[in-house]
Design a protein around this motif. Structure first.
Motif, PDB file in Angstrom:
ATOM      1  N   THR A  34      -8.473  21.412  14.778  1.00 54.25           N
ATOM      2  CA  THR A  34      -7.805  22.697  14.953  1.00 54.25           C
ATOM      3  C   THR A  34      -7.276  22.823  16.373  1.00 54.25           C
ATOM      4  N   GLU A  35      -6.397  23.803  16.544  1.00 51.56           N
ATOM      5  CA  GLU A  35      -5.995  24.197  17.888  1.00 51.56           C
ATOM      6  C   GLU A  35      -7.163  24.936  18.540  1.00 51.56           C
ATOM      7  N   ASP A  37      -7.632  27.867  19.094  1.00 49.28           N
ATOM      8  CA  ASP A  37      -7.991  29.153  18.486  1.00 49.28           C
ATOM      9  C   ASP A  37      -8.964  28.992  17.321  1.00 49.28           C
ATOM     10  N   THR A  40      -5.887  27.558  13.632  1.00 42.92           N
ATOM     11  CA  THR A  40      -4.679  26.808  13.299  1.00 42.92           C
ATOM     12  C   THR A  40      -5.006  25.324  13.199  1.00 42.92           C
ATOM     13  N   ASN A  41      -4.827  24.748  12.021  1.00 42.18           N
ATOM     14  CA  ASN A  41      -5.118  23.331  11.842  1.00 42.18           C
ATOM     15  C   ASN A  41      -4.152  22.469  12.640  1.00 42.18           C
ATOM     16  N   LYS A  42      -4.655  21.311  13.071  1.00 40.87           N
ATOM     17  CA  LYS A  42      -3.847  20.403  13.892  1.00 40.87           C
ATOM     18  C   LYS A  42      -3.922  19.000  13.309  1.00 40.87           C
ATOM     19  N   GLU A  53      -5.110  16.804   9.290  1.00 40.72           N
ATOM     20  CA  GLU A  53      -6.147  17.607   9.935  1.00 40.72           C
ATOM     21  C   GLU A  53      -7.526  17.391   9.337  1.00 40.72           C
TER      22      GLU A  53
END
Length: 331
Positions: A34-35, A37, A40-42, A53
């Motif tokens: 995730t990011e 935060d 939000t998936n990364k 992700e």
């Protein structure tokens, strides 16, 4: 070493995974990058397996060789589509050494994994990915239980993995249910082996042949009942796969010695009908002979096993220094 500069760093959400393996002392994990935060998936390309992700860190515990999944995915993946890529790694959690793990692609629909056509807003007909597994298995991505779709067996469900919950509609679910039911009805009918009404009009026969061979060959008696996937691209027919979970294969069941068990795939769901068809039997025999002279030859298999053990080298001893007690059958 942990003191080495990392190839990459990322925020991630991590949880234990596995139906029975979550209870082992050596854990397996589901990892989602995730990011910062944490929402939000990364997508990250890990060790050249393609950007995504979602990943799995499989901790082989019952498999004392630690290579059953690795060998199965790499060998069978040479001639079967969408088999997850895998990489060995040594895992540290909170600075503590956790031994050898297998970093694995999860089974999901994406360009890098199971590459299917996306749903259309103009039609309820859709590509799909289904999973047959324990009724209480990990179900984070499950949309619904396809109640009447497959001959119901105790403690199992057939569930929709794709389209995902955010995309699928009730009409799409019904279309998927009807589509898979149509295949089963044809298979269980008097006309099951006919050209006009039989099962061949619904499935990719080659995928079912290969699936039968690799699981019979590896003594993977969970096949067809647990950890079993089906997919269909809207442009094609129903396929069985990708293959999944070989920790208990190759006669690694504590409860049973399968050395002289004979054939088991003809008794599995769907296959007990498929093997009534002489054409399917002959296709399986022919394909088996072809594979035994190529990817599944004794020479090829023994060489791959030796190369894998040599590659792991002292990592095996490092792992067993932590988990070696598991070799004691009295524990």
């Amino acid at each position: 070493r942990l003191t080495d500069a990392p190839s990459f760093e990322s925020q991630a959400e991590i949880r234990y995974r596995g139906n029975s393996s979550r209870h082992f002392s050596k854990k397996s994990y589901a990892v989602t990058f995730t990011e910062s935060d944490r929402l939000t998936n990364k997508e990250i390309d890990v060790l050249g397996m393609g950007a995504d992700e979602d990943w799995i860190l499989n901790g082989p515990f019952l498999d004392k060789t630690m290579v059953r999944n690795y060998l199965s995915f790499n060998i069978f993946g040479q001639f079967m589509p969408f088999v997850p890529e895998v990489r060995f790694c040594e895992l540290f959690v909170n600075g503590e050494y956790q031994g050898l793990h297998l970093l694995m692609e999860s089974v999901k629909v994406s360009e890098e994994r199971v590459d299917l056509s996306p749903p259309s807003h103009n039609s309820v007909a859709t590509s799909y990915l289904l999973r047959k597994d324990w009724a209480n298995a990990d179900d984070d991505d499950v949309v619904d239980d396809l109640l009447g779709a497959m001959r119901k067996e105790p403690n199992t469900n057939l569930t929709i993995v794709y389209p995902t919950e955010s995309v699928v509609t009730a009409d799409m679910e019904q279309w998927i249910r009807s589509d898979f039911n149509s295949f089963e009805k044809s298979l269980y009918s008097y006309d099951y082996d006919t050209a006009e009404y039989g099962y061949k009009t619904y499935i990719d026969v080659q995928s079912f042949v290969d699936y039968a061979i690799v699981n019979e060959f590896s003594l993977n008696t969970d096949a067809g009942k647990y950890s079993t996937y089906y997919y269909r691209d809207i442009r094609g027919k129903i396929c069985i796969g990708p293959i999944w979970d070989y920790n208990n294969a190759y006669n690694n069941y504590f409860e049973d010695d399968l050395s002289d068990s004979g054939f088991f795939m003809p008794s599995k769901p769907l296959y007990f009908m498929l093997f009534k068809d002489e054409h399917f039997v002959n296709e399986t025999i022919s394909r088996y002979r072809e594979l035994r002279s190529t990817y599944l030859s004794d020479e090829s298999l023994l060489s791959y096993i030796d190369e894998t053990i040599a590659y792991l080298g002292p990592a095996i001893e490092r792992n067993n220094a932590v988990w070696g007690y598991a070799f004691d059958p009295s524990l």
